[in-house]
Design an enzyme around this catalytic site. Structure first.
Site, PDB file in Angstrom:
ATOM      1  CE  LYS A  55      -4.640  -1.417   0.730  1.00  0.00           C
ATOM      2  NZ  LYS A  55      -5.671  -1.745   1.039  1.00  0.00           N
ATOM      3  CE  LYS A  87      -5.789  -8.434  -1.888  1.00  0.00           C
ATOM      4  NZ  LYS A  87      -6.654  -7.962  -1.069  1.00  0.00           N
ATOM      5  CE  LYS A 115     -13.617  -3.790   0.239  1.00  0.00           C
ATOM      6  NZ  LYS A 115     -12.340  -3.745   1.008  1.00  0.00           N
TER       7      LYS A 115
HETATM    8  P1  ATP Z   1      -8.731  -2.744  -0.663  1.00  0.00           P
HETATM    9  O1  ATP Z   1      -8.628  -2.793  -1.878  1.00  0.00           O
HETATM   10  O2  ATP Z   1      -9.400  -1.616   0.149  1.00  0.00           O
HETATM   11  O3  ATP Z   1      -7.587  -2.981   0.165  1.00  0.00           O
HETATM   12  P2  ATP Z   1      -9.649  -5.682  -0.533  1.00  0.00           P
HETATM   13  O4  ATP Z   1     -10.421  -5.704  -1.357  1.00  0.00           O
HETATM   14  O5  ATP Z   1      -8.194  -6.168  -0.447  1.00  0.00           O
HETATM   15  O6  ATP Z   1      -9.607  -4.024  -0.016  1.00  0.00           O
HETATM   16  P3  ATP Z   1     -10.283  -6.190   2.470  1.00  0.00           P
HETATM   17  O7  ATP Z   1     -11.272  -5.071   3.041  1.00  0.00           O
HETATM   18  O8  ATP Z   1      -8.907  -5.647   2.638  1.00  0.00           O
HETATM   19  O9  ATP Z   1     -10.401  -6.288   0.751  1.00  0.00           O
HETATM   20  O10 ATP Z   1     -10.617  -7.572   2.742  1.00  0.00           O
HETATM   21  C1  ATP Z   1     -11.591  -8.225   3.308  1.00  0.00           C
HETATM   22  C2  ATP Z   1     -11.812  -9.464   3.263  1.00  0.00           C
HETATM   23  O11 ATP Z   1     -11.651 -10.185   2.203  1.00  0.00           O
HETATM   24  C3  ATP Z   1     -10.553 -10.152   4.102  1.00  0.00           C
HETATM   25  O12 ATP Z   1     -10.754 -11.222   4.758  1.00  0.00           O
HETATM   26  C4  ATP Z   1      -9.616 -10.552   2.880  1.00  0.00           C
HETATM   27  O13 ATP Z   1      -8.675 -11.534   3.133  1.00  0.00           O
HETATM   28  C5  ATP Z   1     -10.508 -11.049   1.934  1.00  0.00           C
HETATM   29  N1  ATP Z   1     -10.125 -10.725   0.398  1.00  0.00           N
HETATM   30  C6  ATP Z   1      -9.941  -9.559  -0.103  1.00  0.00           C
HETATM   31  N2  ATP Z   1      -9.570  -9.544  -1.350  1.00  0.00           N
HETATM   32  C7  ATP Z   1      -9.579 -10.999  -1.564  1.00  0.00           C
HETATM   33  C8  ATP Z   1      -9.175 -11.951  -2.712  1.00  0.00           C
HETATM   34  N3  ATP Z   1      -8.651 -11.304  -3.829  1.00  0.00           N
HETATM   35  N4  ATP Z   1      -9.362 -13.258  -2.589  1.00  0.00           N
HETATM   36  C9  ATP Z   1      -9.905 -13.712  -1.531  1.00  0.00           C
HETATM   37  N5  ATP Z   1      -9.953 -13.065  -0.371  1.00  0.00           N
HETATM   38  C10 ATP Z   1      -9.877 -11.673  -0.420  1.00  0.00           C
END
Ligand code: ATP
Ligand code: LTN
Length: 334
Positions: A117, A199, A202
């Site tokens: 990040k 990965k 969102k």
């Molecule tokens: P951001 O983009 O704001 O970092 P994010 O999409 O990575 O957000 P988080 O809010 O950080 O999502 O994660 C929420 C949950 O979703 C956590 O349990 C995380 O492990 C899971 N998660 C996030 N992205 C993935 C992915 N690509 N595959 C599987 N699990 C995910």
């Protein structure tokens, strides 16, 4: 008869940093929905975490409510579970301060999410981004959970929460339960469709992420355009990141094994496979969206869930916080 006392406890959260993706769903939310029957569950919307990256206030407010409505839309029952907004329970920020005094600079420097990040947001490498895992440790440890259901990317954060808890317990005697991560067999790490070595996330607004609220046409377009190699054989293999990812998505949504998928698409090529993945995802999302539309239009009910959730969560969280304050030696008039 349900007995909350003999049930194990789980806690998890998602940041309201955008619209949830199929990665969030397959990696986290879907597991929550199945675990709710067997565990005493706390699910929060971690709004304090979201501001480690700059947010537009009106959008953040909206995303907080949308995230809650999506929890409900995937089947998480507000009667059975404690659903709340992290900022409504002050104990999270309070315990985070105490725990930050038991967390080492060196261990925070090793966090891969911080490194990723801060590379992505090089103009805003703030202290909150650095101490993010301490707040997450507080989120978890306040509720004394046995398990924390998350996607694979959060393993390192749970590891540091365990280290902090063990350190505190070692200094002061048993205070925190040491939690275990809990990850799904299929879908623990969904990759970006446009860049299958990173990965899906969102906050990536491009075509690489499929959002739970994307329309059928958009889902189909994104999956059809997913980056794959120049081959044509639907087979899980080292280095074929794009196809491997689509196979993982298809497997997670249908429950089919990789072997079954390879048989199903034997000789059919990538085009037919992508279309099948796209249709399957779009069908599942349209069910979630129908429910979401009902929940998001009843703000009164969402507020009621949040008020009750914050009360229930505060009760447990305060108990742990008081214990911590007592152990470290803060003076209390009670
Ligand atoms: P951001 O983009 O704001 O970092 P994010 O999409 O990575 O957000 P988080 O809010 O950080 O999502 O994660 C929420 C949950 O979703 C956590 O349990 C995380 O492990 C899971 N998660 C996030 N992205 C993935 C992915 N690509 N595959 C599987 N699990 C995910
Ligand atoms: N760091 C997590 C979100 C999160 C979380 C939590 C997950 C914050 N607090 C407590 C589980 C338990 C992420 O997904 N990036």
């Amino acid at each position: 008869m349900e007995n909350q006392n003999i049930k194990k406890t789980i806690l998890s959260g998602v940041q309201p940093s955008g619209t949830l993706t199929i990665g969030n769903y397959l990696g986290a939310l879907r597991n929550w929905a199945t675990m709710q029957y067997d565990y005493n569950c706390y699910f929060c919307v971690v709004d304090l975490h979201a501001i480690t990256v700059r947010q537009v206030p009106a959008e953040l407010r909206q995303n907080c409510l949308k995230t809650l409505a999506l929890y409900l839309a995937v089947g998480i029952d507000p009667e059975k579970n404690t659903l709340f907004m992290q900022s409504h329970v002050p104990a999270h920020a309070e315990l985070a301060w105490v725990l930050s005094c038991y967390t080492m600079f060196g261990e925070l420097s090793r966090m891969t999410q911080f490194k990723d990040k801060s590379a992505k947001h090089s103009d805003n490498i703030n202290a909150g981004l650095f101490t993010y895992p301490v707040l997450m440790a507080a989120d978890i440890l306040l509720y004394q959970p046995d398990l924390v259901p998350v996607g694979n990317d959060q393993k390192q954060h749970i590891e540091i929460a365990r280290d902090i808890a063990n350190r505190f317990n070692g200094v002061y005697s048993e205070t925190f339960k040491i939690p275990e991560p809990y990850m799904p067999k299929a879908g623990a790490r969904i990759m970006s469709l446009s860049e299958p070595t990173s990965k899906m996330s969102k906050s990536d607004l491009g075509d690489g992420s499929v959002f739970l609220l994307d329309s059928r046409d958009v889902v189909i377009k994104k999956i059809k355009r997913a980056v794959t190699d120049s081959g044509s054989e639907v087979k899980y293999a080292e280095g074929k990141d794009g196809i491997n990812n689509l196979m993982s998505i298809y497997s997670a949504f249908t429950g089919k094994s990789f072997e079954d998928i390879e048989k199903e698409f034997d000789g059919k090529g990538y085009g037919a496979f992508k279309l099948a993945v796209a249709e399957t995802v779009a069908d599942s999302l349209s069910e979630i969206q129908d429910k979401y539309n009902v929940f998001i239009s009843d703000k009164e009910q969402l507020n009621k869930i949040l008020i009750e959730g914050a009360q229930k969560a505060s009760y447990t969280a305060e108990k742990t916080l008081r214990k911590v304050y007592r152990k470290v030696g803060f003076y209390s008039v009670k």
